[in-house]
Design a protein around this motif. Structure first.
Motif, PDB file in Angstrom:
ATOM      1  N   ILE A   1     -44.294  22.585   9.365  1.00  0.00           N
ATOM      2  CA  ILE A   1     -45.582  21.995   9.743  1.00  0.00           C
ATOM      3  C   ILE A   1     -46.452  23.028  10.451  1.00  0.00           C
ATOM      4  O   ILE A   1     -47.671  23.087  10.229  1.00  0.00           O
ATOM      5  N   HIS A   2     -45.850  23.864  11.282  1.00  0.00           N
ATOM      6  CA  HIS A   2     -46.607  24.903  11.974  1.00  0.00           C
ATOM      7  C   HIS A   2     -47.286  25.836  10.970  1.00  0.00           C
ATOM      8  O   HIS A   2     -48.446  26.248  11.166  1.00  0.00           O
ATOM      9  N   ALA A   3     -46.582  26.184   9.893  1.00  0.00           N
ATOM     10  CA  ALA A   3     -47.152  27.069   8.871  1.00  0.00           C
ATOM     11  C   ALA A   3     -48.374  26.447   8.216  1.00  0.00           C
ATOM     12  O   ALA A   3     -49.334  27.151   7.855  1.00  0.00           O
ATOM     13  N   ILE A   4     -48.367  25.123   8.080  1.00  0.00           N
ATOM     14  CA  ILE A   4     -49.509  24.432   7.462  1.00  0.00           C
ATOM     15  C   ILE A   4     -50.678  24.342   8.442  1.00  0.00           C
ATOM     16  O   ILE A   4     -51.822  24.665   8.096  1.00  0.00           O
ATOM     17  N   VAL A   5     -50.407  23.914   9.668  1.00  0.00           N
ATOM     18  CA  VAL A   5     -51.475  23.696  10.653  1.00  0.00           C
ATOM     19  C   VAL A   5     -52.188  24.993  10.999  1.00  0.00           C
ATOM     20  O   VAL A   5     -53.418  25.034  11.118  1.00  0.00           O
ATOM     21  N   THR A   6     -51.432  26.080  11.158  1.00  0.00           N
ATOM     22  CA  THR A   6     -52.037  27.345  11.593  1.00  0.00           C
ATOM     23  C   THR A   6     -52.830  28.045  10.497  1.00  0.00           C
ATOM     24  O   THR A   6     -53.413  29.109  10.741  1.00  0.00           O
ATOM     25  N   GLN A   7     -52.873  27.472   9.304  1.00  0.00           N
ATOM     26  CA  GLN A   7     -53.780  28.002   8.293  1.00  0.00           C
ATOM     27  C   GLN A   7     -55.230  27.756   8.700  1.00  0.00           C
ATOM     28  O   GLN A   7     -56.146  28.419   8.203  1.00  0.00           O
ATOM     29  N   THR A   8     -55.413  26.800   9.598  1.00  0.00           N
ATOM     30  CA  THR A   8     -56.733  26.565  10.196  1.00  0.00           C
ATOM     31  C   THR A   8     -56.780  27.317  11.517  1.00  0.00           C
ATOM     32  O   THR A   8     -56.085  26.941  12.469  1.00  0.00           O
ATOM     33  N   PRO A   9     -57.573  28.395  11.617  1.00  0.00           N
ATOM     34  CA  PRO A   9     -57.578  29.219  12.842  1.00  0.00           C
ATOM     35  C   PRO A   9     -57.931  28.392  14.081  1.00  0.00           C
ATOM     36  O   PRO A   9     -58.873  27.596  14.070  1.00  0.00           O
TER      37      PRO A   9
ATOM     38  N   ASN B   1     -44.975  15.341  23.743  1.00  0.00           N
ATOM     39  CA  ASN B   1     -45.023  14.776  22.396  1.00  0.00           C
ATOM     40  C   ASN B   1     -44.006  15.474  21.497  1.00  0.00           C
ATOM     41  O   ASN B   1     -43.909  16.704  21.500  1.00  0.00           O
ATOM     42  N   ASP B   2     -43.255  14.694  20.739  1.00  0.00           N
ATOM     43  CA  ASP B   2     -42.290  15.300  19.818  1.00  0.00           C
ATOM     44  C   ASP B   2     -43.006  16.196  18.809  1.00  0.00           C
ATOM     45  O   ASP B   2     -42.499  17.264  18.448  1.00  0.00           O
ATOM     46  N   LEU B   3     -44.169  15.759  18.391  1.00  0.00           N
ATOM     47  CA  LEU B   3     -44.984  16.546  17.463  1.00  0.00           C
ATOM     48  C   LEU B   3     -46.442  16.130  17.652  1.00  0.00           C
ATOM     49  O   LEU B   3     -46.757  14.943  17.656  1.00  0.00           O
ATOM     50  N   ALA B   4     -47.314  17.101  17.843  1.00  0.00           N
ATOM     51  CA  ALA B   4     -48.748  16.811  17.991  1.00  0.00           C
ATOM     52  C   ALA B   4     -49.529  17.978  17.407  1.00  0.00           C
ATOM     53  O   ALA B   4     -49.194  19.136  17.643  1.00  0.00           O
ATOM     54  N   PHE B   5     -50.568  17.669  16.641  1.00  0.00           N
ATOM     55  CA  PHE B   5     -51.389  18.732  16.078  1.00  0.00           C
ATOM     56  C   PHE B   5     -52.804  18.220  15.841  1.00  0.00           C
ATOM     57  O   PHE B   5     -53.048  17.007  15.750  1.00  0.00           O
ATOM     58  N   GLN B   6     -53.711  19.160  15.764  1.00  0.00           N
ATOM     59  CA  GLN B   6     -55.110  18.818  15.529  1.00  0.00           C
ATOM     60  C   GLN B   6     -55.260  18.296  14.112  1.00  0.00           C
ATOM     61  O   GLN B   6     -54.768  18.891  13.157  1.00  0.00           O
ATOM     62  N   SER B   7     -55.905  17.147  13.987  1.00  0.00           N
ATOM     63  CA  SER B   7     -56.054  16.507  12.678  1.00  0.00           C
ATOM     64  C   SER B   7     -56.828  17.405  11.730  1.00  0.00           C
ATOM     65  O   SER B   7     -57.861  17.986  12.097  1.00  0.00           O
ATOM     66  N   LEU B   8     -56.308  17.546  10.511  1.00  0.00           N
ATOM     67  CA  LEU B   8     -56.931  18.386   9.492  1.00  0.00           C
ATOM     68  C   LEU B   8     -57.594  17.490   8.447  1.00  0.00           C
ATOM     69  O   LEU B   8     -57.895  16.330   8.711  1.00  0.00           O
ATOM     70  N   ASP B   9     -57.783  17.977   7.246  1.00  0.00           N
ATOM     71  CA  ASP B   9     -58.386  17.137   6.211  1.00  0.00           C
ATOM     72  C   ASP B   9     -57.370  16.090   5.744  1.00  0.00           C
ATOM     73  O   ASP B   9     -56.148  16.271   5.921  1.00  0.00           O
TER      74      ASP B   9
END
Length: 654
Positions: free
Chosen positions: A503-511, A322-330
């Motif tokens: 985007i990584h900086a935003i997503v990883t705010q959720t442990p 995937n070019d970009l994939a992350f766990q859905s947040l709020d």
């Protein structure tokens, strides 16, 4: 007459001999400067994502290459000094001290070094632009490379070759001090004795080499390696090393002896080239054994690095599909990320939001996933329809059709993907609020989400995923925790490093939140493998020249020693055509066996243990043969040059 005047006269008088030595030094300067200039080229540095890693890699590689250059030049100097023993004997006889001779050699080395440095830097500077473009092409970067002569690269190269000049002078001092005056005049009259050969030892050589070929060629899945790995390993090592030594020591000697016993031995020029070779076996055995084995290692290294580079592009895509994939947040955070993507230069070609079920395995993980230590300890269940939606976006034809309790394990990185026959389906049980058992119909070397990634540390761990039927997914949905993922396809995903960092900086705010980006790994992997291939090419080039020069210079030294014998042959009626033919056959017998045997060793190992594991790339065998063909061409060029120069030396009137 001063030592400097004597030095200049020596260079003029022996220009042919000096030209061989000078060419060796110029080749060394060209390779070293070309490589170093890339490290200081701003156009190259600005195009890279991992600049620090590149410069460190170039520094290490240049040090290794310089070690081979030292070997190459010192061996050439050893030949050069031995050719001048009689000359040094005359100087000692006329009253020059050993220190004065060494100082004269140092002056000569400085003069030749200065000429080499100027010529090498000029040629190397021109080549650095070409090789810079090659490097950018390997990395698939569209970057213009300017023609530059970096001052730092010139200074480092000059310092290295001044150090080499000092080492050459020390070597010359040792060579001059090691011999007596009378030995300097008569050094060329020492003849080697022919080696005693035995038919039984010749047979043993063939047996050892043959055994190694059989064991290696059987492949890693054979009974040799599965049940008797240590014994097979030692048998292969002893067979290759011991067999190669005996091949040159006994088998070739036995073959020459057999030729000498034929009735027609004295017809034609057979006696001319075989008789000389029989006396050279003792002195050539260790050299040819080392050259054979080291050539095989160099060709294997070059083949492995090239294969690694060739599969790297597809491998990164398989590891991070995937070019970009992350766990859905709020919702607000998801919307913020989506806005960043739209504002970047990497527009979204598609965006899927997909739901998975979180379960824990009851069955041992290795039943469904090879190398389970690389996967998460929880198992995600994804519906058949959701999986096929992603597959259609990727366009790789990996759609599945499932029903009931059928399941497909996505064991990405598996060496042994498998489709199970009906009735042989292994079961795999997972647990959420309740247990559910599935029948594994297939174990795919494929990824749904791929490795978690980080812009700094690259890859982490990958989610374990089972694809199940839509029916089974609907039945379990109420009994398992849900986890949703946002999956994007981006334009120019390979250059999206800055977007990934944001985007990584935003997503990883959720442990513990999952994040994966193709760009995080692509630039590091491609730049690393490209640099490795590029550096290995330079290393292979200089090492092959160094190895071939061992044969080259030894044959020229033997030509000088045999000048008197050839003078006798001329007097008894042997014409120039017969001499040339005998020289070509003699040198072919010395040059070809090491490279051919080395090619066989390297091909057998590469074929059995690498190529057979990457059969999805049908172009790789051709690439490996091309690499070996280049090495063979280098040997043929040196063989041709050696034969020509050998004839000129023995044809000189004393």
């Amino acid at each position: 007459m001063s030592l400097l005047d004597l030095t200049i006269r020596n260079v003029k008088r022996n220009f042919r001999l000096y030209s061989i030595y000078l060419c060796s030094m110029i080749i060394g300067v060209i390779i070293q400067f070309t490589f170093l200039s890339l490290m200081y080229n701003e156009d190259v540095i600005n195009a890279l994502q991992n600049r620090q890693g590149f410069q460190t890699g170039v520094l290490v590689a240049s040090a290794v290459i310089f070690l081979f250059i030292i070997f190459f030049i010192l061996y050439a100097n050893s030949f050069f000094m031995r050719q001048r023993k009689k000359e040094f004997g005359m100087y000692l006889l006329y009253g020059l001290s050993e220190g004065q001779i060494v100082r004269m050699v140092f002056y000569e080395t400085l003069v030749l070094g200065a000429v080499s440095l100027v010529a090498g830097v000029l040629v190397g500077g021109l080549l650095s632009k070409l090789f810079g473009m090659v490097l950018m092409n390997l990395m698939r970067y569209d970057q213009t490379i300017s023609l530059l002569f970096p001052l730092k690269a010139i200074m480092v190269t000059a310092a290295m070759f001044f150090l080499l000049a000092v080492m050459i002078s020390l070597q010359s001092l040792l060579l001059v001090n090691r011999v007596q005056l009378t030995e300097l005049f008569h050094a060329k009259h020492k003849a080697e004795k022919p080696v005693r050969v035995s038919a039984s030892l010749a047979l043993l050589a063939a047996l050892l080499v043959g055994t190694a070929f059989v064991i290696i060629g059987s492949g890693k899945d054979s009974i040799f390696w599965q049940d008797y790995m240590k014994l097979s390993l030692w048998s292969s090592v002893i067979g290759i090393i011991g067999g190669t030594y005996l091949f040159f020591r006994q088998l070739t000697g036995w073959a020459l002896q057999t030729i000498s016993r034929r009735r027609k031995y004295h017809e034609g020029n057979t006696v001319l080239w075989t008789s000389s070779l029989r006396f050279q076996i003792r002195g050539n055995t260790l050299n040819l054994t080392f050259i054979t084995l080291f050539s095989a290692v160099i060709m294997m290294l070059m083949s492995f690095v090239t294969i690694n580079y060739q599969v790297q592009f597809e491998a990164v895509g398989r590891n991070l599909p995937n070019d970009l994939a992350f766990q859905s947040l709020d919702p607000s955070t998801n919307k913020r990320i989506d806005s960043l993507i739209q504002q970047s230069g990497h527009q979204a070609e598609f965006h899927l939001t997909q739901e998975t079920l979180v379960t824990s395995p009851v069955t041992a993980m290795n039943a469904a996933f090879d190398n389970p230590e690389y996967f998460t300890t929880e198992v995600l269940l994804v519906a058949e329809k959701a999986f096929n939606d992603i597959v259609k976006q990727r366009g790789d034809g990996q759609v599945v059709e499932l029903q009931g309790q059928d399941a497909v394990a996505l064991s990405q990185g598996s060496d042994f993907p498998r489709t199970y026959a009906s009735g042989e389906w292994p079961s795999f049980t997972v647990k959420a609020d309740e247990e559910a058992t599935f029948q594994l119909v297939q174990k795919k070397d494929y990824a749904y989400l791929g490795w978690a990634s980080d812009p700094v540390e690259s890859m982490g761990i990958k989610p374990a995923v089972l694809v199940i039927s839509d029916e089974a997914f609907g039945s379990l949905r109420a009994h398992a925790a849900h986890r949703t993922f946002e999956i994007y396809g981006l334009q120019d995903a390979d250059t999206a490093e800055e977007l990934s960092k944001q985007i990584h900086a935003i997503v990883t705010q959720t442990p513990g939140a999952y994040y994966s980006s193709f760009a995080d790994v692509y630039s590091k992997q491609i730049e690393g493998s490209s640099l490795m291939l590029f550096a290995s090419g330079f290393l292979a080039l200089i090492s092959m020249f160094a190895l071939a020069s061992v044969i080259y210079f030894k044959q020229l030294r033997e030509a000088t020693d045999e000048r008197q014998q050839y003078a006798v042959l001329r007097k008894i009626g042997v014409d120039n055509r017969q001499m040339k033919s005998a020289i070509r056959k003699q040198l072919l017998f010395v040059f070809m066996p090491p490279i051919v045997l080395g090619m066989l060793y390297s091909w057998l190992i590469i074929k059995s243990y690498i190529l057979d594991s990457v059969q999805d790339f049908p172009e790789l065998p051709g690439i490996v043969w091309s690499i070996m063909g280049i090495f063979l061409l280098i040997y043929l060029l040196l063989y041709s040059s050696s034969a020509s120069l050998y004839y000129k030396i023995v044809n000189q009137r004393s």
